[in-house]
Design a protein around this motif. Structure first.
Motif, short mmCIF file in Angstrom:
data_model
loop_
_atom_site.label_atom_id
_atom_site.label_comp_id
_atom_site.label_asym_id
_atom_site.label_seq_id
_atom_site.Cartn_x
_atom_site.Cartn_y
_atom_site.Cartn_z
N PRO A 101 28.91 32.48 84.02
CA PRO A 101 27.59 33.12 84.09
C PRO A 101 27.20 33.56 85.50
N LEU A 102 27.70 32.86 86.53
CA LEU A 102 27.37 33.28 87.89
C LEU A 102 28.14 34.53 88.29
N ALA A 103 29.40 34.63 87.88
CA ALA A 103 30.16 35.86 88.13
C ALA A 103 29.53 37.03 87.38
N LYS A 104 29.04 36.74 86.16
CA LYS A 104 28.36 37.78 85.38
C LYS A 104 27.08 38.22 86.08
N LYS A 105 26.53 37.32 86.88
CA LYS A 105 25.32 37.60 87.65
C LYS A 105 25.66 38.30 88.97
N SER A 106 26.95 38.63 89.13
CA SER A 106 27.46 39.31 90.32
C SER A 106 27.49 38.43 91.56
N CYS A 107 27.62 37.12 91.35
CA CYS A 107 27.93 36.25 92.48
C CYS A 107 29.42 36.36 92.78
N ILE A 108 29.79 35.94 93.98
CA ILE A 108 31.20 35.87 94.35
C ILE A 108 31.69 34.47 93.97
N VAL A 109 32.66 34.38 93.08
CA VAL A 109 33.07 33.10 92.51
C VAL A 109 34.53 32.81 92.80
N HIS A 110 34.76 31.62 93.35
CA HIS A 110 36.11 31.07 93.48
C HIS A 110 36.15 29.84 92.57
N ALA A 111 36.89 29.92 91.46
CA ALA A 111 36.87 28.87 90.45
C ALA A 111 38.23 28.22 90.31
N ASN A 112 38.25 26.91 90.41
CA ASN A 112 39.51 26.16 90.37
C ASN A 112 39.47 25.06 89.32
N ASP A 113 40.62 24.78 88.68
CA ASP A 113 40.77 23.60 87.85
C ASP A 113 42.24 23.23 87.76
N LEU A 114 42.52 21.94 87.87
CA LEU A 114 43.89 21.45 87.84
C LEU A 114 44.50 21.52 86.44
N ASN A 115 43.71 21.33 85.40
CA ASN A 115 44.20 21.33 84.03
C ASN A 115 44.66 22.74 83.64
N PRO A 116 45.94 22.94 83.33
CA PRO A 116 46.43 24.27 82.96
C PRO A 116 45.69 24.86 81.76
N GLU A 117 45.28 23.99 80.80
CA GLU A 117 44.54 24.50 79.64
C GLU A 117 43.15 24.97 80.04
N SER A 118 42.49 24.24 80.91
CA SER A 118 41.17 24.67 81.40
C SER A 118 41.31 25.97 82.17
N TYR A 119 42.32 26.05 83.01
CA TYR A 119 42.58 27.26 83.78
C TYR A 119 42.78 28.46 82.85
N LYS A 120 43.59 28.24 81.78
CA LYS A 120 43.86 29.31 80.81
C LYS A 120 42.58 29.80 80.14
N TRP A 121 41.75 28.83 79.65
CA TRP A 121 40.55 29.22 78.93
C TRP A 121 39.46 29.73 79.86
N MET A 122 39.46 29.28 81.10
CA MET A 122 38.53 29.83 82.08
C MET A 122 38.79 31.32 82.29
N ASN A 123 40.06 31.68 82.49
CA ASN A 123 40.42 33.09 82.64
C ASN A 123 40.10 33.88 81.38
N HIS A 124 40.35 33.27 80.23
CA HIS A 124 40.02 33.92 78.95
C HIS A 124 38.52 34.20 78.86
N ASN A 125 37.70 33.25 79.32
CA ASN A 125 36.25 33.41 79.22
C ASN A 125 35.70 34.44 80.20
N PHE A 126 36.35 34.58 81.34
CA PHE A 126 35.97 35.67 82.24
C PHE A 126 36.19 37.01 81.56
N LYS A 127 37.35 37.17 80.92
CA LYS A 127 37.67 38.43 80.22
C LYS A 127 36.78 38.62 79.01
N LEU A 128 36.54 37.53 78.25
CA LEU A 128 35.72 37.60 77.03
C LEU A 128 34.32 38.10 77.34
#
Length: 335
Positions: A271-298
């Motif tokens: 939601p912050l990237a959607k608000k045009s903030c500059i976002v650096h988002a990290n997560d160690l869990n490969p599944e979280s990382y995968k779904w995080m990228n999916h949600n940015f695209k979604l």
């Protein structure tokens, strides 16, 4: 500039006429009220039997005909019988029947008010009424069934179509019943799961067992005007943190900077990237990382608003934050 380091719910069967006043006097003489809760006999039930929840009670029913119904409904609204999956006002060719709560009716006052519309005690009939399983809320069922002197079913969390419970040891013998009741009573529920261990692994997810419903851990939900999709069995998500998510999202403005150290599937970052903030988002869990990228695209976030990383939090701080923070400190004066 803001720098955020987050780790963060029968029918009519009239009996001989009695006025409401007579009913009230009888109740006072018996020193009891009409119990609209499940029967006592269900206490300790381990396997749900809906038939055991049947209970007959006497309910005052006001019969209305040839009177403006809206005036009567306004008058009796506070005294209506309110139980799950039952409409207390029913109309047919004979007129309208209004079911009243016997524990709320003030007979004398109501009769006086009804007289103004040409109605009276002759129009109120004490009626046999059958309460069934579907007429009780989940809370009523649990209070009637579960151990009396121990902590009951306090809460659950809803994640899309999944209801997640964390049952204490004394409730485990009742887990199948609890799952079935929640499945039956909570709108939109398709799966009920119970956590079987603490969150103690590297990726902060947990083992769970399905108590009732489908074996479907893929969820879709909305939060902060964004849509999120993920495999609940493989990532960390806590809907109780929605207020915290919303609070942070509201505090940051367009072009502010977010370093999300443990971003999960993106409840802060998306939601912050959607608000045009500059976002650096990290997560160690490969599944979280995968779904995080999916949600940015979604959510159709512009790629220049975010960068994602699949690193240990410490390395993310020592590398990405160390690299980018000095640059943002020179280009963003307010922080």
């Amino acid at each position: 500039m803001y720098i955020v380091l987050k780790n963060i719910r029968h029918g009519l069967k009239p009996i001989p006429f009695q006025s409401l006043r007579t009913v009230k006097l009888q109740k006072e003489n018996m020193n009891e009220i009409v119990n609209l809760n499940p029967p006592d006999s269900v206490r300790g039930m381990l396997e749900l039997s809906e038939e055991c929840f049947k209970k007959n009670v006497s309910i005052p029913v006001l019969h209305v005909k040839d009177v403006k119904l809206s005036n009567i409904i306004k008058l009796v609204k506070p005294e209506l019988l309110k139980v799950e999956n039952f409409k207390p006002i029913k109309s047919d060719e004979s007129g309208t029947q209004i079911y009243l709560n016997p524990n709320r009716v003030d007979s004398e006052n109501l009769e006086n008010e009804l007289n103004k519309f040409g109605l009276g005690k002759k129009d109120i009939i004490l009626t046999n009424f059958t309460l069934n399983y579907e007429n009780f809320s989940a809370e009523q069922v649990f209070r009637a069934v579960l151990p009396k002197n121990k902590e009951g079913m306090a809460s659950f969390t809803k994640i899309g179509h999944i209801l997640h419970v964390n049952l204490r040891e004394h409730l485990l013998p009742f887990k199948k019943l609890i799952g079935k009741v929640l499945f039956d009573k909570i709108p939109g529920c398709k799966t009920v799961v119970n956590k079987t261990n603490m969150i103690d692994n590297t990726y902060r997810n947990f083992q769970m067992e399905i108590l009732e419903g489908e074996d479907d851990m893929m969820v879709t939900l909305k939060e902060n005007k964004c849509t999120f999709q993920f495999d609940f069995s493989a990532v960390y998500w806590n809907s109780r943190l929605s207020s915290e998510h919303e609070c942070i999202v509201k505090k940051l403005n367009s072009n502010d900077v977010l370093f999300d150290v443990c971003a999960g599937v993106g409840p802060f970052s998306v939601p912050l990237a959607k608000k045009s903030c500059i976002v650096h988002a990290n997560d160690l869990n490969p599944e979280s990382y995968k779904w995080m990228n999916h949600n940015f695209k979604l959510n159709k976030i512009k790629t220049d608003c975010f960068k994602t990383y699949n690193k240990d939090a410490k390395m993310f701080i020592l590398e990405e934050i160390k690299e980018y923070l000095p640059k943002y400190l020179t280009t963003h004066k307010d922080y």
